[in-house]
Scaffold this active site. Structure first.
Site, short mmCIF file in Angstrom:
data_model
loop_
_atom_site.label_atom_id
_atom_site.label_comp_id
_atom_site.label_asym_id
_atom_site.label_seq_id
_atom_site.Cartn_x
_atom_site.Cartn_y
_atom_site.Cartn_z
N LYS A 106 0.73 -1.20 0.05
CA LYS A 106 -0.02 0.07 0.08
C LYS A 106 1.01 1.19 0.11
CE LYS A 106 -4.48 0.79 0.12
NZ LYS A 106 -5.50 -0.18 -0.25
N ASP A 146 -6.80 4.13 -4.89
CA ASP A 146 -7.11 4.22 -3.48
C ASP A 146 -7.97 5.51 -3.17
OD1 ASP A 146 -7.39 2.41 -1.03
OD2 ASP A 146 -6.77 4.13 -0.07
P1 NAD Z 1 -15.60 7.19 -2.71
O1 NAD Z 1 -14.74 8.30 -2.36
O2 NAD Z 1 -15.88 6.96 -3.95
O3 NAD Z 1 -16.82 7.03 -1.66
C1 NAD Z 1 -16.67 7.38 -0.32
C2 NAD Z 1 -18.25 7.94 -0.08
O4 NAD Z 1 -18.19 7.69 1.79
C3 NAD Z 1 -18.63 9.25 -0.55
O5 NAD Z 1 -19.96 9.07 -0.63
C4 NAD Z 1 -18.43 9.95 0.85
O6 NAD Z 1 -19.23 11.04 0.93
C5 NAD Z 1 -18.76 9.04 1.97
N1 NAD Z 1 -18.27 9.45 3.29
C6 NAD Z 1 -17.13 9.99 3.60
N2 NAD Z 1 -17.12 10.27 5.01
C7 NAD Z 1 -18.24 9.80 5.40
C8 NAD Z 1 -18.96 9.81 6.62
N3 NAD Z 1 -17.98 10.28 7.76
N4 NAD Z 1 -19.96 9.19 6.97
C9 NAD Z 1 -20.90 8.87 5.80
N5 NAD Z 1 -20.17 8.77 4.61
C10 NAD Z 1 -18.98 9.39 4.54
O7 NAD Z 1 -14.80 5.79 -1.88
P2 NAD Z 1 -14.83 4.19 -2.54
O8 NAD Z 1 -13.99 4.11 -3.43
O9 NAD Z 1 -16.39 4.23 -2.45
O10 NAD Z 1 -14.48 3.75 -1.18
C11 NAD Z 1 -15.08 3.56 0.01
C12 NAD Z 1 -14.41 2.58 1.00
O11 NAD Z 1 -14.47 1.25 0.05
C13 NAD Z 1 -13.04 2.82 1.59
O12 NAD Z 1 -13.05 2.20 2.66
C14 NAD Z 1 -12.34 2.34 0.56
O13 NAD Z 1 -11.17 1.93 1.08
C15 NAD Z 1 -12.92 1.01 0.49
N6 NAD Z 1 -12.61 0.13 -1.01
C16 NAD Z 1 -13.05 0.72 -2.21
C17 NAD Z 1 -12.43 -0.11 -3.19
C18 NAD Z 1 -12.72 0.52 -4.70
O14 NAD Z 1 -12.38 -0.29 -5.57
N7 NAD Z 1 -13.44 1.66 -4.72
C19 NAD Z 1 -11.92 -1.36 -3.02
C20 NAD Z 1 -11.50 -1.67 -1.93
C21 NAD Z 1 -11.89 -1.05 -0.64
#
Ligand code: NAD
Length: 418
Positions: A106, A146
């Site tokens: 990472k 990420d």
């Molecule tokens: P993203 O930035 O697209 O979306 C995140 C969402 O969470 C947004 O809608 C944001 O407004 C919301 N958010 C932020 N703070 C918040 C809070 N305090 N309360 C409620 N909502 C809140 O990110 P993503 O890619 O969807 O990733 C979300 C999670 O999934 C992360 O933990 C990330 O590490 C994990 N993840 C994502 C992927 C991927 O491929 N996108 C893969 C593995 C893990």
């Protein structure tokens, strides 16, 4: 976010807990709790006004027993060395639980990307790529997107690497745009594996998904796709949220319409067909069949865990439940299906992207989705078999038992050098 557990300590306690169910020597266990190496670097770039800016950046290569290090690069002001180390460790166990031939890595840059222009961000990204160049490569370490990074940053890193190495090597990084060697289905993959995990979990527990009510915290890439695919399975998505707060409709929200509204206005709050609006903590404690945390780490702490009413939690986010909260949920018979399985769709389709890059032969979206379904269903079955065989207290421990055993097997089969 409710809790503030140190993510590296959370990772280590999860490994310790799982190891009590395995026959592993303390010396081998210690190895599994620390990264093999961490690069810490200071990037300097010229800003648009001619001044110099400096950024701390990290890349942690946690464990390579099962293959090249694999994991994303995040841009955030709160990136720390411990966070990057923890996230790299979770990648080891995530890749092992879905049985793809990777170790874990990472990276991160301590930066608020909103405070910099696109050309400044390009210079920072290319500076990081130049620092990473000796450590990465399609057989060494394969970064990916990420938080706050995406196809654009991946394309810059690939381009910088290829220029410096005088080669074409698209498999050095995944999460690229389709025209630069990306894969069909990558953008939806995390939400899709979350939906597949929830579907298998409900079938395993004998609950009807078509009768289910669901609350999703976070309506970004992972959360919105998971909500949408669960709605397609017949579930009723009664609440969703983002950082602006949560919206609720007892008969279910139209997930596509909510997404269009968020695209137009920037948030889910104010959505016209919502019956109520409340806080994220209220969403996580709603009386629903399934909660999907899909925002950030530590969303559910010990206190909040005591108020959770759902029967099942499927973790789309990484580390959304603190270890103390996990213990409370286990005591209260709330079934948690862990992040390292549920959000492994992202890294699994990254693996498919890398395979396609190396073969220079590209798959249809249908093939990607079919192969992903096979990987997630097989991993789910291995997890529930282990849960029953070892009579474990929860599914997270089962996932770590499966994953740690696979890493230890690879290590012991290879022996130690020197
Ligand atoms: P993203 O930035 O697209 O979306 C995140 C969402 O969470 C947004 O809608 C944001 O407004 C919301 N958010 C932020 N703070 C918040 C809070 N305090 N309360 C409620 N909502 C809140 O990110 P993503 O890619 O969807 O990733 C979300 C999670 O999934 C992360 O933990 C990330 O590490 C994990 N993840 C994502 C992927 C991927 O491929 N996108 C893969 C593995 C893990």
């Amino acid at each position: 976010m409710a809790g503030n557990a140190n993510p590296f300590e959370s990772l280590q306690s999860q490994i310790d807990e799982a190891a009590t169910h395995l026959d592993i020597g303390d010396d081998v266990l210690e190895r599994l709790k620390y990264p093999e190496r961490v690069l810490e670097t200071n990037l300097s770039i010229e800003r648009d006004d001619g001044s110099l800016a400096r950024f701390k950046a990290f890349r942690s290569q946690f464990n390579g027993d099962r293959g090249p290090y694999k994991g994303g690069i995040r841009y955030h002001p709160s990136v720390t060395r411990d966070e990057v180390k923890a996230l790299s460790g979770w990648m080891v166990y995530k890749c092992a639980v879905v049985d793809i031939p990777y170790g874990g890595g990472k990276g991160g840059i301590v930066i608020d990307p909103a405070a910099y222009s696109d050309s400044e961000l390009e210079r920072v990204t290319r500076a990081f790529a130049a620092e990473l160049r000796p450590f990465i490569g399609e057989d060494r370490d394969i970064p990916a997107p990420d938080v706050n990074t995406g196809q654009r940053e991946m394309n810059w890193i690939k381009d910088t690497y290829e220029l410096l190495e005088n080669t074409t090597e698209p498999g050095v990084i995944t999460g690229k745009a389709l025209d630069s060697g990306g894969s069909e289905g990558r953008v939806e993959a995390t939400g899709r594996s979350t939906m597949l995990t929830a579907r298998e979990a409900f079938e395993y527990l004998g609950t009807d998904m078509e009768e289910a009510t669901v609350a999703v915290q976070g309506y970004g890439n992972a959360g919105w796709i998971a909500a949408n695919l669960l709605e397609d399975l017949g579930a009723s998505i009664v609440a969703v949220s983002d950082s602006s707060g949560a919206i609720y409709a007892a008969d279910g929200l139209d997930t596509r319409a909510v997404k269009d509204f968020k695209n137009e206005t920037g948030s889910v709050s104010g959505y016209v067909d919502a019956e109520e609006e409340f806080s994220n903590d209220d969403l996580l404690t709603l009386d629903v069949d399934l909660v999907v945390p899909a925002a950030l780490e530590n969303a559910i702490d010990e206190a909040l865990a005591r108020d959770v009413e759902a029967d099942v939690i499927v973790e789309a986010a990484n580390g959304p439940i603190t270890p103390k909260a996990d213990a409370v949920l286990t005591d209260r018979d709330v079934h948690v299906f862990p992040d390292i399985l549920a959000n492994a769709g992202g890294v699994t389709v990254s693996y498919f992207e890398w395979v396609q890059n190396r073969q220079r032969f590209y798959w249809s979206e249908e093939r990607v989705n079919d192969e992903l379904e096979t990987v997630i269903v097989d991993a789910f079955d291995a997890l529930t078999d282990t849960y029953e065989e070892h009579d474990l207290e929860n599914f997270r421990t089962a996932a770590y038992v499966v994953a740690i055993q696979r890493v230890v097997d690879a290590f012991e089969e290879s022996g130690t050098f020197p």
